[in-house]
Design a protein around this motif. Structure first.
Motif, short mmCIF file in Angstrom:
data_model
loop_
_atom_site.label_atom_id
_atom_site.label_comp_id
_atom_site.label_asym_id
_atom_site.label_seq_id
_atom_site.Cartn_x
_atom_site.Cartn_y
_atom_site.Cartn_z
N ASP A 139 3.27 -9.96 8.74
CA ASP A 139 3.83 -8.87 9.81
C ASP A 139 3.81 -9.36 11.32
O ASP A 139 4.36 -9.22 12.16
CB ASP A 139 2.73 -7.84 9.68
CG ASP A 139 2.91 -7.18 8.20
OD1 ASP A 139 3.97 -7.37 7.59
OD2 ASP A 139 2.04 -6.41 7.77
N SER A 185 5.15 -1.07 10.91
CA SER A 185 5.56 0.15 10.33
C SER A 185 4.46 0.75 9.33
O SER A 185 3.65 -0.02 9.24
CB SER A 185 6.99 -0.23 9.25
OG SER A 185 6.45 -0.96 8.10
N ARG A 186 4.72 1.93 8.95
CA ARG A 186 3.88 2.60 8.23
C ARG A 186 3.64 1.82 6.85
O ARG A 186 2.44 1.96 6.27
CB ARG A 186 4.00 4.04 7.90
CG ARG A 186 3.94 4.79 9.10
CD ARG A 186 3.74 6.34 9.18
NE ARG A 186 3.54 6.81 10.29
CZ ARG A 186 2.82 7.87 10.50
NH1 ARG A 186 2.23 8.51 9.48
NH2 ARG A 186 2.52 8.43 11.51
N GLN A 187 4.67 1.29 6.28
CA GLN A 187 4.61 0.54 4.94
C GLN A 187 3.87 -0.51 5.20
O GLN A 187 2.89 -0.98 4.31
CB GLN A 187 6.08 0.18 4.52
CG GLN A 187 5.99 -0.66 3.36
CD GLN A 187 7.42 -0.81 2.70
OE1 GLN A 187 8.38 -0.30 3.18
NE2 GLN A 187 7.47 -1.85 1.85
N GLN A 188 3.96 -1.39 6.32
CA GLN A 188 3.11 -2.42 6.68
C GLN A 188 1.72 -2.33 6.78
O GLN A 188 0.98 -2.91 6.50
CB GLN A 188 3.71 -3.41 7.93
CG GLN A 188 5.09 -3.71 7.78
CD GLN A 188 5.60 -4.29 9.22
OE1 GLN A 188 5.52 -3.71 10.11
NE2 GLN A 188 6.20 -5.42 8.94
N THR A 190 0.17 0.35 5.30
CA THR A 190 -0.36 0.52 3.91
C THR A 190 -0.47 -0.63 3.33
O THR A 190 -1.43 -0.88 2.52
CB THR A 190 0.71 1.35 3.39
OG1 THR A 190 0.70 2.68 3.88
CG2 THR A 190 0.28 1.89 1.73
N GLU A 191 0.42 -1.66 3.25
CA GLU A 191 0.25 -3.04 2.61
C GLU A 191 -0.90 -3.95 3.10
O GLU A 191 -1.64 -4.26 2.47
CB GLU A 191 1.55 -3.90 3.04
CG GLU A 191 2.56 -3.29 1.95
CD GLU A 191 4.04 -3.96 2.26
OE1 GLU A 191 4.09 -4.60 3.30
OE2 GLU A 191 4.91 -3.44 1.67
N ARG A 239 -5.72 7.76 4.71
CA ARG A 239 -5.90 6.41 4.03
C ARG A 239 -7.20 6.50 3.46
O ARG A 239 -7.32 5.59 2.50
CB ARG A 239 -5.76 5.58 5.38
CG ARG A 239 -4.30 5.62 6.05
CD ARG A 239 -4.45 4.99 7.15
NE ARG A 239 -4.38 3.54 7.34
CZ ARG A 239 -4.28 2.99 8.42
NH1 ARG A 239 -4.65 3.27 9.58
NH2 ARG A 239 -3.96 1.66 8.33
#
Length: 254
Positions: A139, A185-188, A190-191, A239
């Protein structure tokens, strides 16, 4: 982790250093990149740019000395983790009151005094694990390349040798500004949370430290998702709950 940039980014990539200093000049971040895409930069070149930028940032911020209690505490916390997922990692403390931390593509992790003041040792590891997750997941690399599309420093990249030229202070300021302004990003995010959870589990730490770190950040703003640097992130309470649910499924919590 807004100011992270990239980042850590802390737990959390943190992107708005209210007190940490860069040398960026606003006009420089606008220019020139339409003609040449930063996608031509190699991972090694991005790491070298990050290294040069972090040297400049360290020179402009109050770095805790080797015998400072904050440095001693951080070194004790990370004593087992100077290489993570094959990446050599170096750590320093910025004696800045911000609740923040970030990691860069060269493996530099910078933790702020304000964060250390409110987190336990395991919670700090959880936050740093999140930031390092952004590095491992590329990222930070991709965020750097995106920032460079708007930056004049592309002129410092040799077109034939593939090596980076010596950057001026203003160019280094551009790079540092791009690191700190990077958003994931929100996905990043979360990952990166998942990477931190796996990191804690792999080394035998209590994975709930990740949940409690989020809960502390949420509490700082009355439970509305954490400090303002987390405004682009998933809600901190959500989270934390996600971590607790996963820990129960894994038999690591009740």
């Amino acid at each position: 982790m807004k100011r992270i940039i990239i980042l850590l980014v802390v737990v959390f990539r943190l992107t708005s250093l209210s007190h940490a200093q860069t040398t960026a000049k606003p006009g420089l971040m606008q220019a020139i990149m339409e003609a040449i895409s930063s996608e031509t930069l190699s991972d090694a070149q991005v790491a070298e740019l990050s290294r040069q930028a972090i040297v400049e940032m360290d020179a402009k911020n109050p770095v805790a000395a080797a015998n400072d209690p904050y440095t001693i505490r951080l070194n004790k916390i990370v004593s087992r983790h100077h290489t993570i997922s094959g990446i050599p990692v170096n750590y320093k403390v910025y004696k800045v009151a911000d609740v923040n931390a970030f990691a860069t593509a060269d493996g530099s992790v910078r933790v702020f005094k304000g964060l250390m003041d409110i987190m336990t040792d395991n919670e700090l590891l959880a936050v740093m694990g999140h930031e390092i997750g952004h590095v491992v997941n590329h990222d930070t690399r991709d965020g750097m390349k995106s920032a460079l599309r708007r930056s004049a420093i592309r002129d410092a990249v040799g077109s034939t040798s593939g090596k980076l030229g010596e950057l001026s202070r203003s160019q280094l300021g551009d790079v540092a500004d791009g690191l700190l302004g990077a958003k994931f990003s929100r996905q990043q995010e979360t990952e990166a949370d998942d990477y931190s959870y796996g990191f804690l589990k792999r080394y035998g730490y209590n994975v709930l430290a990740l949940a409690t770190s989020f809960e502390k950040l949420a509490k700082l703003s009355g439970g509305q998702g954490g400090p303002t640097f987390l405004s682009s992130h998933p809600d901190s309470q959500a989270r934390a709950q996600r971590v607790r649910d996963r820990a129960r499924r894994d038999g690591l919590a009740r």
